[in-house]
Design an enzyme around this catalytic site. Structure first.
Site, PDB file in Angstrom:
ATOM      1  N   GLU A 161     -66.558  78.445  31.205  1.00  0.00           N
ATOM      2  CA  GLU A 161     -68.020  78.346  31.149  1.00  0.00           C
ATOM      3  C   GLU A 161     -68.473  76.905  30.895  1.00  0.00           C
ATOM      4  OE1 GLU A 161     -66.118  80.521  29.592  1.00  0.00           O
ATOM      5  OE2 GLU A 161     -66.947  82.533  29.776  1.00  0.00           O
ATOM      6  N   LYS A 206     -66.921  74.082  31.591  1.00  0.00           N
ATOM      7  CA  LYS A 206     -66.709  73.267  32.794  1.00  0.00           C
ATOM      8  C   LYS A 206     -67.908  73.420  33.733  1.00  0.00           C
ATOM      9  CE  LYS A 206     -64.044  73.404  37.069  1.00  0.00           C
ATOM     10  NZ  LYS A 206     -63.484  72.060  37.160  1.00  0.00           N
ATOM     11  N   SER A 234     -51.410  63.200  50.619  1.00  0.00           N
ATOM     12  CA  SER A 234     -52.567  64.057  50.862  1.00  0.00           C
ATOM     13  C   SER A 234     -53.685  63.283  51.552  1.00  0.00           C
ATOM     14  CB  SER A 234     -53.073  64.634  49.537  1.00  0.00           C
ATOM     15  OG  SER A 234     -53.393  63.614  48.635  1.00  0.00           O
ATOM     16  N   CYS A 294     -59.618  71.356  34.704  1.00  0.00           N
ATOM     17  CA  CYS A 294     -58.697  72.334  34.151  1.00  0.00           C
ATOM     18  C   CYS A 294     -57.561  72.570  35.137  1.00  0.00           C
ATOM     19  CB  CYS A 294     -59.418  73.654  33.907  1.00  0.00           C
ATOM     20  SG  CYS A 294     -60.853  73.460  32.848  1.00  0.00           S
ATOM     21  N   TRP A 320     -45.624  69.893  34.647  1.00  0.00           N
ATOM     22  CA  TRP A 320     -46.917  70.543  34.835  1.00  0.00           C
ATOM     23  C   TRP A 320     -46.798  72.065  34.844  1.00  0.00           C
ATOM     24  CZ3 TRP A 320     -48.666  66.528  39.106  1.00  0.00           C
ATOM     25  CH2 TRP A 320     -48.827  65.290  38.476  1.00  0.00           C
ATOM     26  N   GLU A 356     -44.483  60.828  31.936  1.00  0.00           N
ATOM     27  CA  GLU A 356     -45.235  61.726  31.039  1.00  0.00           C
ATOM     28  C   GLU A 356     -44.363  62.511  30.086  1.00  0.00           C
ATOM     29  OE1 GLU A 356     -48.702  62.941  34.197  1.00  0.00           O
ATOM     30  OE2 GLU A 356     -47.991  64.394  32.741  1.00  0.00           O
ATOM     31  N   HIS A 360     -58.839  55.645  43.224  1.00  0.00           N
ATOM     32  CA  HIS A 360     -59.661  56.338  42.232  1.00  0.00           C
ATOM     33  C   HIS A 360     -61.123  55.926  42.321  1.00  0.00           C
ATOM     34  CE1 HIS A 360     -55.488  56.357  40.860  1.00  0.00           C
ATOM     35  NE2 HIS A 360     -55.759  57.611  40.582  1.00  0.00           N
TER      36      HIS A 360
HETATM   37  N1  GLN Z   1     -48.103  63.514  47.552  1.00  0.00           N
HETATM   38  C1  GLN Z   1     -49.114  63.715  46.563  1.00  0.00           C
HETATM   39  C2  GLN Z   1     -50.483  63.386  47.141  1.00  0.00           C
HETATM   40  O1  GLN Z   1     -50.558  62.547  47.985  1.00  0.00           O
HETATM   41  C3  GLN Z   1     -48.868  62.846  45.359  1.00  0.00           C
HETATM   42  C4  GLN Z   1     -49.840  63.150  44.271  1.00  0.00           C
HETATM   43  C5  GLN Z   1     -49.665  62.356  43.010  1.00  0.00           C
HETATM   44  O2  GLN Z   1     -49.171  61.257  43.035  1.00  0.00           O
HETATM   45  N2  GLN Z   1     -50.074  62.856  41.891  1.00  0.00           N
HETATM   46  O3  GLN Z   1     -51.485  63.946  46.724  1.00  0.00           O
END
Ligand code: GLN
Ligand code: ZN
Length: 753
Positions: free
Chosen positions: A20, A22, A432, A515, A560, A604, A693
């Site tokens: 909710e 979010k 991607s 999330c 993850w 991480e 980004h």
């Molecule tokens: N191959 C993934 C993408 O291009 C790599 C994603 C990532 O680095 N977190 O989205």
């Protein structure tokens, strides 16, 4: 004398059982909802959370664990430490969100991982001109709200030591901890204000003390809590630690006048018996794992509590950390098989476990014997379930690991890979392409049963065809299929591997309004059928240029996911690695000559204590090599890492031995490449030439300048040209423009060679 409680949790999730919060904050950001509407959603969520905890039977309830975005940012706001660049935004909520997310004019604070979890906090920036000042309005308002409901409220506040250790010094090199004396009067005022409201206990979170700390830092922590405990007008202080052992910080804190200490008995190994001062403290024993989703072995948790009784003044049962890191409740998971369900405990089930243990401890276990029996039965079916022990698989894994997990030398591979016939400075992308509305619509329609699998596949193929055509038009050298079929790269693989369960509603906050739904790794990992083959080979039929196969690496898949707690993580990593290896072998057999295995989470999972890091890096590198050594020398292995501050993992990156590594290069290329050179890295490398980004389109000259700079650090035969991460979150128009400039820049620099 303060009344000491018997059962609690260190904190709660805050996004709402159905996300909710979010939805409400995103609607506020989009201008579709006003502040009052947002505040009312937030207040309802808090009320619901506190009353649930109280009705479950906890006798001390954490308050101020709610946050519109992040609790470290809340602390910065409370201490007057938001960055100067947002200071003239008058509306406090908008100022706060500007610090979190930036706006047209100001850049946001940096975000980084909260210890070794997958939650990200905002890193406060503290400069010599930061003048701390207390604004306790959020804490006090939530306290009033809770007390109006008759809740036994315990405010939770990030402690001064952790706050400074997690912040970033700007404009000065002096350690921030030197400024703790500026914070002490503010914390004193805060403790006074909550005491005046009749609060009995306050919780000051100091998780930074479970990482390696210098003797000086521990001395500062001791001085801080000596000084806070000497205050007259204050509640009892609980210093909360979690995510590991306090080590030397334990006797230091025990020697202060604070009344309570929480210790993580799941992730940590502190022995309380060796610290006699604890006999005067209220010990909050974190025996229920707050970070993973397994049902607690009540028998052994009760035994642990029993051994503490002699060492502690008084004892309370708790989760090992805040429940922020697990989903709300199992009730929302309807599609889960009965056995697996009986092995699990999400947030509300963990609260129940705490209460059961608290009851057993204080009143004897008779009244809760049924729950002990259920836990015992679950443990026994879990121990004997065949899905957890596939002997064939284990034997095959052992045999490959002992004989077959090394590749030829890099030089031999390089020679074999000349057949790829790539130009100098080859251009490529990270995998991607934009997740367009059509993609999302198709995925949702498939889920709702509005379209069948065949229709879905044909729509994804159309996306792939578009992405391949775009890359050909742009004249990129190594193509990708664009990953339209994946919404989350880990979930995508988990859904196809045996041994993983993908939840329907197991959301946890990753940062702000974002999330994730980590899959649950519960059994031995097997790959029943190829996972990516169909998509990659389809893309390859559309072009003469090489298409990269795109896989996620074993460490990232584990990082993850919720992982097994019944075997070492290294063993789970090798099982996942074997499945990825099988996929690479299938891709190779289908003629794929370049395969990328992403490991963005390698850093991480790095343990918090240096003493544990070597072992981790050994097995994580080993798992990656197991995953990538099943193919012949002429198959070029790529990897991708999402950071450029390598720190302790730099040598491990070299040891991954990938033929080509693409990395973020937010700092200068030279620095990134020099760091790699320093550890003898001599393989292909693609330092990201622009930041994905941001929506900004980088110019040709700017990219060309980066490449020329990079060429000062690495020979031209090793340099690749690529963005710094995947493009899924970007819009198609900016991606096309940026990649056009990237290719033009590569051509320009090639012409100068
Ligand atoms: N191959 C993934 C993408 O291009 C790599 C994603 C990532 O680095 N977190 O989205
Ligand atoms: Zn990345």
């Amino acid at each position: 004398m303060t009344h000491s409680f018997t059962s609690t949790v260190l904190g709660s999730p805050r996004i709402g059982p159905n996300r909710e919060l979010k939805k409400a904050v995103e609607a506020y950001w989009a201008g579709k909802r006003d502040a009052a509407a947002l505040e009312s959603v937030a207040a309802d969520l808090r009320t619901r959370n506190w009353t649930e905890l109280r009705d479950a039977g906890l006798d001390s309830i954490p308050v101020n664990t709610f946050s519109y975005y992040d609790h470290v940012l809340d602390t910065a706001a409370m201490l007057g430490a938001l960055p100067e660049r947002v200071a003239d935004i008058d509306n406090p909520l908008d100022r706060y969100f500007a610090a979190a997310r930036g706006n047209d004019i100001v850049a946001p604070l940096e975000m980084t991982k909260w210890f070794d979890t997958n939650y990200h906090y905002l890193v406060p920036e503290i400069s010599p001109s930061t003048t701390f000042s207390l604004d306790a309005s959020k804490v006090l308002a939530e306290l009033d709200e809770a007390r109006a409901l008759g809740i036994q409220a315990r405010p939770v506040i990030v402690g001064p030591v952790t706050f400074l250790l997690l912040s970033k010094a700007v404009g000065s090199d002096a350690p921030l901890l030197d400024r703790v004396d500026e914070l002490l009067p503010l914390y004193a005022e805060l403790l006074g204000a909550v005491a005046t409201k009749g609060v009995e206990w306050v919780q000051l979170d100091e998780p930074a003390l479970v990482a390696d700390r210098t003797a000086d830092e521990i001395t500062v922590a001791k001085r801080v809590y000596d000084s806070l405990s000497e205050l007259e007008n204050r509640p009892a202080i609980l210093v909360a630690s979690y995510f590991g052992s306090l080590g030397d910080a334990l006797p230091a804190l025990a020697a202060t006048g604070v009344e309570g200490l929480s210790v993580d008995l799941v992730a940590g190994t502190d022995s309380l018996a060796s610290t006699p001062e604890l006999a005067r403290k209220h010990i909050v024993a974190g025996v229920v794992d707050g970070r993973n989703i397994w049902r607690t072995d009540l028998e052994s948790a009760l035994a642990t509590l029993g051994t503490l009784l002699g060492s502690a003044g008084s004892l309370a049962v708790s989760t090992s950390c805040s429940l922020l890191h697990v989903p709300y409740t199992l009730d929302a998971e309807t599609g889960i098989d009965k056995a697996l369900r009986s092995w699990l405990a999400f947030g509300s089930e963990k609260v129940r476990e705490v209460v059961v243990l608290g009851t057993a401890l204080t009143h004897g276990r008779e009244s809760v014997e049924d729950e002990f029996a259920l836990a015992r039965a679950a443990a026994s079916t879990r121990g004997s379930d065949p899905r957890l022990h596939d002997e064939n698989l284990r034997a095959r894994l052992a045999s490959i690991m002992s004989s077959d997990s090394v590749r030829s030398s890099a030089a031999v591979r390089r020679e074999a890979q000349t057949a790829l016939n790539l130009p100098l400075l080859p251009t490529t992308t990270i995998g991607s392409y934009p997740q367009t509305t059509q993609i999302r619509v198709a995925r949702a329609a498939l889920r709702k049963g509005e379209i069948d699998q065949e229709e879905y596949v044909s729509r994804m193929r159309a996306e792939i065809a578009d992405v391949v055509a775009l890359q050909e038009k742009l004249d990129i050298d190594v193509l990708v299929h664009g990953e339209p079929e994946r919404n989350d790269m880990v979930q995508y693989f988990a859904e196809q591997l045996d041994g993983f369960f993908a939840t329907a509603n197991g959301w946890v906050q990753s940062y702000g309004s974002r999330c994730v739904r980590p899959p649950i790794l519960y059994g031995d990992v097997r790959r029943p059928t190829p996972m990516t083959l169909e998509w990659i080979t389809y893309a390859q039929t559309l072009t003469e240029r090489p298409v990269k196969g795109m896989l996620t690496g074993p460490v990232t898949i584990l990082a993850w996911s919720f992982v097994r707690d019944d075997q070492p993580l290294a063993d789970s990593a090798n099982q996942v690695a074997l499945a990825i290896r099988e996929e690479t072998v299938d891709l190779e057999a289908a003629g794929v000559k370049i395969i990328q295995v992403d490991e963005p989470a390698l850093r991480e999972l790095l343990p918090l204590r240096a003493a544990d890091q070597r072992g981790y890096l050994d097995w994580s590198v080993g798992a990656f090599r197991l995953a990538t050594s099943g193919v012949a020398d002429d198959v070029q292995i790529h990897t991708h890492l999402c950071y450029s501050e390598f720190g302790e993992v730099i040598e491990a990156i070299a040891k991954l031995d990938a033929d080509v590594t693409s990395i973020e290069a937010a700092r200068s290329h030279m620095e990134v490449l020099d760091d790699l050179n320093a550890v003898g890295f001599d393989l292909g490398v693609g330092p990201g030439v622009y930041d994905i980004h941001s929506p900004r389109v980088p110019g040709v000259d700017e990219i060309a300048a980066s490449l020329r700079e990079a060429l000062k650090a690495v020979p031209v035969e090793r340099l690749w040209v690529n963005p710094d991460c995947g493009l899924k979150t970007r819009g198609p128009a900016e991606v096309e423009a940026s990649l056009r400039n990237l290719v033009d820049a590569a051509k320009l620099v090639r012409s100068e060679l």
